[in-house]
Design a protein around this motif. Sequence first.
Motif, short mmCIF file in Angstrom:
data_model
loop_
_atom_site.label_atom_id
_atom_site.label_comp_id
_atom_site.label_asym_id
_atom_site.label_seq_id
_atom_site.Cartn_x
_atom_site.Cartn_y
_atom_site.Cartn_z
N ILE A 195 0.89 -1.03 -0.16
CA ILE A 195 0.07 0.14 -0.18
C ILE A 195 1.10 0.93 -0.20
O ILE A 195 1.54 1.51 0.84
N ILE A 196 0.69 2.26 -0.73
CA ILE A 196 1.79 3.47 -1.10
C ILE A 196 1.69 4.22 -1.38
O ILE A 196 0.52 4.35 -2.22
N ASP A 197 1.75 5.39 -1.06
CA ASP A 197 1.66 6.59 -1.64
C ASP A 197 1.83 7.11 -2.74
O ASP A 197 2.51 6.90 -3.59
N CYS A 198 0.65 8.08 -2.98
CA CYS A 198 0.34 8.22 -5.18
C CYS A 198 -0.61 9.69 -4.36
O CYS A 198 -1.72 9.22 -4.85
N LEU A 199 0.56 10.39 -4.31
CA LEU A 199 -0.56 11.73 -4.15
C LEU A 199 -1.04 12.47 -5.65
O LEU A 199 -2.39 12.71 -5.46
N ARG A 200 -0.45 12.48 -6.24
CA ARG A 200 -1.00 13.34 -7.80
C ARG A 200 -0.82 12.51 -8.47
O ARG A 200 0.57 11.36 -9.10
N PHE A 201 -0.58 13.35 -10.09
CA PHE A 201 -0.09 12.68 -11.02
C PHE A 201 1.20 13.46 -11.72
O PHE A 201 2.25 12.54 -11.76
N LYS A 202 1.07 14.56 -10.60
CA LYS A 202 1.91 15.81 -11.48
C LYS A 202 3.55 15.57 -10.25
O LYS A 202 2.82 15.37 -8.64
N PRO A 203 4.71 15.45 -10.44
CA PRO A 203 5.75 15.74 -9.07
C PRO A 203 5.56 16.46 -8.11
O PRO A 203 4.81 17.51 -7.90
N HIS A 204 5.36 16.31 -6.52
CA HIS A 204 5.77 16.71 -5.80
C HIS A 204 6.63 16.59 -4.65
O HIS A 204 7.31 15.59 -4.83
N LYS A 205 6.47 17.74 -4.00
CA LYS A 205 7.86 17.80 -3.38
C LYS A 205 8.07 17.01 -2.17
O LYS A 205 9.52 16.44 -1.70
N THR A 206 7.14 16.40 -1.54
CA THR A 206 7.67 16.10 -0.41
C THR A 206 6.57 14.48 -0.59
O THR A 206 6.67 13.31 0.97
N HIS A 207 5.67 13.69 -1.96
CA HIS A 207 4.97 12.72 -1.69
C HIS A 207 5.35 12.54 -2.77
O HIS A 207 5.96 12.97 -4.51
N ALA A 208 5.54 10.97 -3.42
CA ALA A 208 5.66 9.87 -4.65
C ALA A 208 4.87 10.43 -5.77
O ALA A 208 2.82 11.01 -4.97
N HIS A 209 4.21 10.32 -7.02
CA HIS A 209 3.79 11.04 -7.65
C HIS A 209 3.44 9.72 -8.84
O HIS A 209 4.13 8.53 -8.41
N LEU A 210 2.47 9.47 -9.41
CA LEU A 210 2.03 8.45 -10.22
C LEU A 210 3.46 7.72 -11.06
O LEU A 210 3.72 6.05 -10.69
N ASP A 211 3.95 8.20 -11.78
CA ASP A 211 5.01 8.00 -12.80
C ASP A 211 6.13 7.19 -11.45
O ASP A 211 6.44 5.89 -11.76
N LYS A 212 6.15 7.73 -10.20
CA LYS A 212 7.37 7.33 -9.29
C LYS A 212 7.18 5.47 -8.82
O LYS A 212 7.65 5.75 -8.43
N VAL A 213 5.57 6.05 -9.05
CA VAL A 213 5.24 4.60 -8.03
C VAL A 213 5.18 3.51 -8.64
O VAL A 213 5.33 2.41 -8.48
N LEU A 214 4.55 3.87 -9.86
CA LEU A 214 4.66 2.19 -11.01
C LEU A 214 5.94 2.54 -11.69
O LEU A 214 6.31 1.16 -11.76
N MET A 215 6.96 2.92 -11.44
CA MET A 215 8.51 2.98 -11.34
C MET A 215 9.47 1.85 -9.79
O MET A 215 9.53 0.95 -10.45
N TRP A 216 8.44 2.05 -9.18
CA TRP A 216 8.89 1.71 -8.15
C TRP A 216 8.09 0.31 -7.79
O TRP A 216 8.90 -1.62 -7.63
N ILE A 217 7.19 0.21 -8.35
CA ILE A 217 6.57 -1.25 -8.21
C ILE A 217 6.99 -2.24 -9.22
O ILE A 217 6.51 -3.15 -9.03
N ASP A 218 6.92 -1.97 -10.86
CA ASP A 218 7.48 -2.71 -11.72
C ASP A 218 9.29 -3.30 -11.22
O ASP A 218 8.93 -4.02 -11.27
N GLU A 219 10.17 -2.70 -10.18
CA GLU A 219 11.11 -3.19 -9.75
C GLU A 219 11.07 -3.69 -8.63
O GLU A 219 11.46 -5.29 -8.28
N LEU A 220 9.96 -3.85 -7.79
CA LEU A 220 9.35 -4.46 -6.17
C LEU A 220 8.87 -6.05 -6.84
O LEU A 220 9.22 -7.33 -5.63
N LYS A 221 7.89 -5.53 -8.23
CA LYS A 221 6.72 -6.82 -8.15
C LYS A 221 6.14 -7.24 -7.05
O LYS A 221 6.15 -8.49 -7.25
N PRO A 222 5.00 -6.91 -6.33
CA PRO A 222 4.49 -7.26 -5.18
C PRO A 222 3.35 -7.98 -5.98
O PRO A 222 3.25 -7.62 -6.59
N LYS A 223 3.01 -8.77 -5.45
CA LYS A 223 1.58 -9.73 -5.92
C LYS A 223 0.48 -8.63 -6.29
O LYS A 223 -0.22 -9.16 -7.06
#
Length: 258
Positions: A195-223
């Motif tokens: 369960i992961i932070d995804c504040l919005r679509f555009k980059p933010h100074k303190t929260h992950a945005h969608l593209d960054k989250v999808l990059m993490w998910i692609d690397e971690l490959k949780p079920k």
Amino acid sequence: MNLSVQILGCGSSSGVPAVGNNWGACNPNNPRNRRLRSSIYVKNDKTNILIDATPDLRQQLLNANITNLDAVFITHTHADHINGIDDFRFLNVLMKKHISLYASEKSIIDIGKRFSYVFDELSPEANGFYYKPCLIPNIAKKEFVINGLRVFSFPQNHGFSESTGFRINNMAYCTDVIDFSKESFELLHGLDLLIIDCLRFKPHKTHAHLDKVLMWIDELKPKKSVLTHMNYDVDYDHINSLLPPNCEAAFDGLILEC
């Protein structure tokens, strides 16, 4: 030992809608766009754990019919994650005992400064009556066990501050994060549920945005992955249309098994 995880709230600090009935890009006719502040409830047949005490805590406890807790975990002490702390009093009344709270050393100190009364002992004259919330502070170790549940806590980069992520067995909750250290990121491998932070679509100074989250998910490959802490720019149907298999946006009340 299976876990049930309920999303009590998946909104940002403003919630959705924000004050002023501001729905942003969210469709107000979709009830899954109505979001309380971010918090989850984790349980199995032996243990009940709440993560974060949002300003919406009273309503969240009512919605999920929570009457008993073995522990409260706090990710950090920003107002949208801690300002509901006074509502623990009514769980104290129901349970007739104190509640153990786990957080980083810094968060324990912050809570002690801002809400010192929650750590104070009841006066002898109270005779067991909980006229205030009573919490037992515990500094969350890197690894600890609660009723057989294996818990890891780890620091997260929250921009200008630090938050704490928690892994409970094969589930991890990572809200209010913009980046991970190598050591923290390693703890997120081999997950059944992220369960992961995804504040919005555009980059933010303190929260992950969608593209960054999808990059993490692609690397971690949780079920399975679930996005949370979404603001009013994130429409439920729209973001779900952009997500890969086994990944979805949270909604308040969503129950997940892992």
